[in-house]
Write a protein that holds these residues in place. Structure first.
Motif, PDB file in Angstrom:
ATOM      1  N   PHE A 222       0.822  -1.209   0.000  1.00  0.00           N
ATOM      2  CA  PHE A 222       0.000   0.000   0.000  1.00  0.00           C
ATOM      3  C   PHE A 222       0.857   1.261   0.000  1.00  0.00           C
ATOM      4  O   PHE A 222       1.863   1.352   0.696  1.00  0.00           O
ATOM      5  CB  PHE A 222      -0.924   0.028   1.222  1.00  0.00           C
ATOM      6  N   SER A 223       0.430   2.238  -0.795  1.00  0.00           N
ATOM      7  CA  SER A 223       1.042   3.570  -0.761  1.00  0.00           C
ATOM      8  C   SER A 223       0.019   4.560  -1.303  1.00  0.00           C
ATOM      9  O   SER A 223      -0.927   4.185  -1.984  1.00  0.00           O
ATOM     10  CB  SER A 223       2.327   3.618  -1.600  1.00  0.00           C
ATOM     11  N   GLY A 224       0.218   5.823  -0.971  1.00  0.00           N
ATOM     12  CA  GLY A 224      -0.669   6.853  -1.499  1.00  0.00           C
ATOM     13  C   GLY A 224      -1.883   7.086  -0.630  1.00  0.00           C
ATOM     14  O   GLY A 224      -1.869   6.851   0.584  1.00  0.00           O
ATOM     15  N   GLU A 225      -2.945   7.517  -1.268  1.00  0.00           N
ATOM     16  CA  GLU A 225      -4.154   7.933  -0.557  1.00  0.00           C
ATOM     17  C   GLU A 225      -5.114   6.771  -0.367  1.00  0.00           C
ATOM     18  O   GLU A 225      -5.257   5.908  -1.237  1.00  0.00           O
ATOM     19  CB  GLU A 225      -4.839   9.041  -1.373  1.00  0.00           C
ATOM     20  N   VAL A 226      -5.754   6.728   0.782  1.00  0.00           N
ATOM     21  CA  VAL A 226      -6.791   5.726   1.034  1.00  0.00           C
ATOM     22  C   VAL A 226      -8.058   6.165   0.305  1.00  0.00           C
ATOM     23  O   VAL A 226      -8.582   7.241   0.546  1.00  0.00           O
ATOM     24  CB  VAL A 226      -7.079   5.576   2.538  1.00  0.00           C
ATOM     25  N   ARG A 227      -8.551   5.329  -0.591  1.00  0.00           N
ATOM     26  CA  ARG A 227      -9.707   5.688  -1.417  1.00  0.00           C
ATOM     27  C   ARG A 227     -11.000   5.146  -0.808  1.00  0.00           C
ATOM     28  O   ARG A 227     -11.007   4.200  -0.045  1.00  0.00           O
ATOM     29  CB  ARG A 227      -9.520   5.149  -2.844  1.00  0.00           C
ATOM     30  N   GLU A 228     -12.084   5.793  -1.219  1.00  0.00           N
ATOM     31  CA  GLU A 228     -13.412   5.378  -0.754  1.00  0.00           C
ATOM     32  C   GLU A 228     -13.707   3.944  -1.187  1.00  0.00           C
ATOM     33  O   GLU A 228     -13.261   3.512  -2.231  1.00  0.00           O
ATOM     34  CB  GLU A 228     -14.476   6.328  -1.331  1.00  0.00           C
TER      35      GLU A 228
ATOM     36  N   ALA B 167       0.004  -5.823   7.531  1.00  0.00           N
ATOM     37  CA  ALA B 167       0.219  -4.412   7.867  1.00  0.00           C
ATOM     38  C   ALA B 167      -1.120  -3.812   8.283  1.00  0.00           C
ATOM     39  O   ALA B 167      -2.131  -4.090   7.642  1.00  0.00           O
ATOM     40  CB  ALA B 167       0.775  -3.649   6.667  1.00  0.00           C
ATOM     41  N   PRO B 168      -1.143  -3.003   9.327  1.00  0.00           N
ATOM     42  CA  PRO B 168      -2.385  -2.284   9.612  1.00  0.00           C
ATOM     43  C   PRO B 168      -2.743  -1.394   8.420  1.00  0.00           C
ATOM     44  O   PRO B 168      -1.878  -0.672   7.898  1.00  0.00           O
ATOM     45  CB  PRO B 168      -2.026  -1.443  10.852  1.00  0.00           C
ATOM     46  N   SER B 169      -3.972  -1.489   7.940  1.00  0.00           N
ATOM     47  CA  SER B 169      -4.358  -0.753   6.737  1.00  0.00           C
ATOM     48  C   SER B 169      -4.131   0.746   6.918  1.00  0.00           C
ATOM     49  O   SER B 169      -4.492   1.315   7.952  1.00  0.00           O
ATOM     50  CB  SER B 169      -5.827  -1.029   6.391  1.00  0.00           C
ATOM     51  N   SER B 170      -3.507   1.354   5.922  1.00  0.00           N
ATOM     52  CA  SER B 170      -3.129   2.765   5.844  1.00  0.00           C
ATOM     53  C   SER B 170      -1.704   3.015   6.316  1.00  0.00           C
ATOM     54  O   SER B 170      -1.139   4.067   6.042  1.00  0.00           O
ATOM     55  CB  SER B 170      -4.082   3.706   6.601  1.00  0.00           C
ATOM     56  N   TRP B 171      -1.080   2.057   7.025  1.00  0.00           N
ATOM     57  CA  TRP B 171       0.279   2.257   7.509  1.00  0.00           C
ATOM     58  C   TRP B 171       1.285   2.158   6.362  1.00  0.00           C
ATOM     59  O   TRP B 171       1.124   1.350   5.448  1.00  0.00           O
ATOM     60  CB  TRP B 171       0.642   1.216   8.557  1.00  0.00           C
ATOM     61  N   ASP B 172       2.331   2.957   6.445  1.00  0.00           N
ATOM     62  CA  ASP B 172       3.460   2.856   5.519  1.00  0.00           C
ATOM     63  C   ASP B 172       4.343   1.692   5.968  1.00  0.00           C
ATOM     64  O   ASP B 172       4.586   1.513   7.171  1.00  0.00           O
ATOM     65  CB  ASP B 172       4.265   4.161   5.531  1.00  0.00           C
TER      66      ASP B 172
END
Length: 236
Positions: free
Chosen positions: A130-136, A157-162
């Protein structure tokens, strides 16, 4: 043994190697990952603490791991429900959905209502890539997982974490600290920011591949697919 961490770049390269020279298919890797997650949930949240498990599934491989985990949890005697708002048309994911549908595992449209009536949550939205913006529609889902009193287990990985820097400094996920983390194959650098119970699931890696990527395979007990590790067992 101090377990070394894998960067996002190394983890991606390792996945490619496992599916080429390692001769694993993506189906096999997803099955092994989901099995590890299901065992971790069963370890930290036995059925006597409540059978209802809400699995939040993202659109990629992390979500596929969640679908596999839901299937195994059903067979362990849990009552999983799946929130899967962004479904790829890929044949692999469609087959995973069909397997869950055949078990009559419900797919829910309202994550927030389902959260009110569950005993445990599996966060299988975003993984190490994951990278960038969290989308709807996921910002509100991640915020709800951050605020709930229901225990949450995150996949890899916890979602949204780098993968290297951990939780965002602000915005979505900045206050998201799940109770449990299941690192797949090997821990990632973000574990230095994680304070809950931490498991590694990766009991399939050949010693030669582990040596090439310079990480250690922990000692698994009996027939376990997971091993719990502590902060001092991880080398950042």
């Amino acid at each position: 043994m101090a377990l070394k961490t894998l960067s996002a770049k190394a983890a991606a390269a390792l996945d490619r190697e496992l599916m080429t020279t390692g001769a694993f298919s993506i189906d096999q890797l997803m099955e092994l990952a989901g099995l590890s997650v299901s065992q971790a949930v069963a370890r930290v949240h036995p059925t006597k603490q409540g059978r209802r498990v809400l699995v939040a599934v993202g659109p990629g491989n992390n979500g596929g791991d969640g679908l596999v985990a839901a299937r195994h949890l059903f067979h362990y005697g849990y009552q999983p429900a799946i929130y899967y708002p962004k479904r790829p048309k890929n044949d692999l994911y469609q087959r995973l959905v069909k397997q869950c549908e055949d078990l009559e595992i419900p797919f829910v449209d309202d994550f927030f209502a389902a959260l009110e009536s569950t005993d445990h949550v599996v966060d299988a939205i975003f993984g190490f890539s994951f990278s960038g913006e969290v989308r709807e529609p996921f910002p509100a889902v991640i915020n709800a997982m951050a605020e709930t009193k229901v225990p949450v287990t995150s996949v890899d990985a916890p979602s949204s974490w780098d993968i290297n820097e951990g939780p965002p400094k602000s915005g979505v996920g900045s206050n998201f600290h799940p109770n449990v983390l299941v690192s797949l194959t090997a821990p990632k650098p973000l574990v230095k920011y994680f304070k809950g119970r931490h498991f590694v699931g990766g009991r399939f890696v050949a010693p030669s591949i582990a040596k090439k990527y310079d990480f250690d395979v922990p000692k698994y007990e009996g027939i376990d697919q997971i091993v719990e590790i502590t902060d001092n067992q991880v080398k950042i």
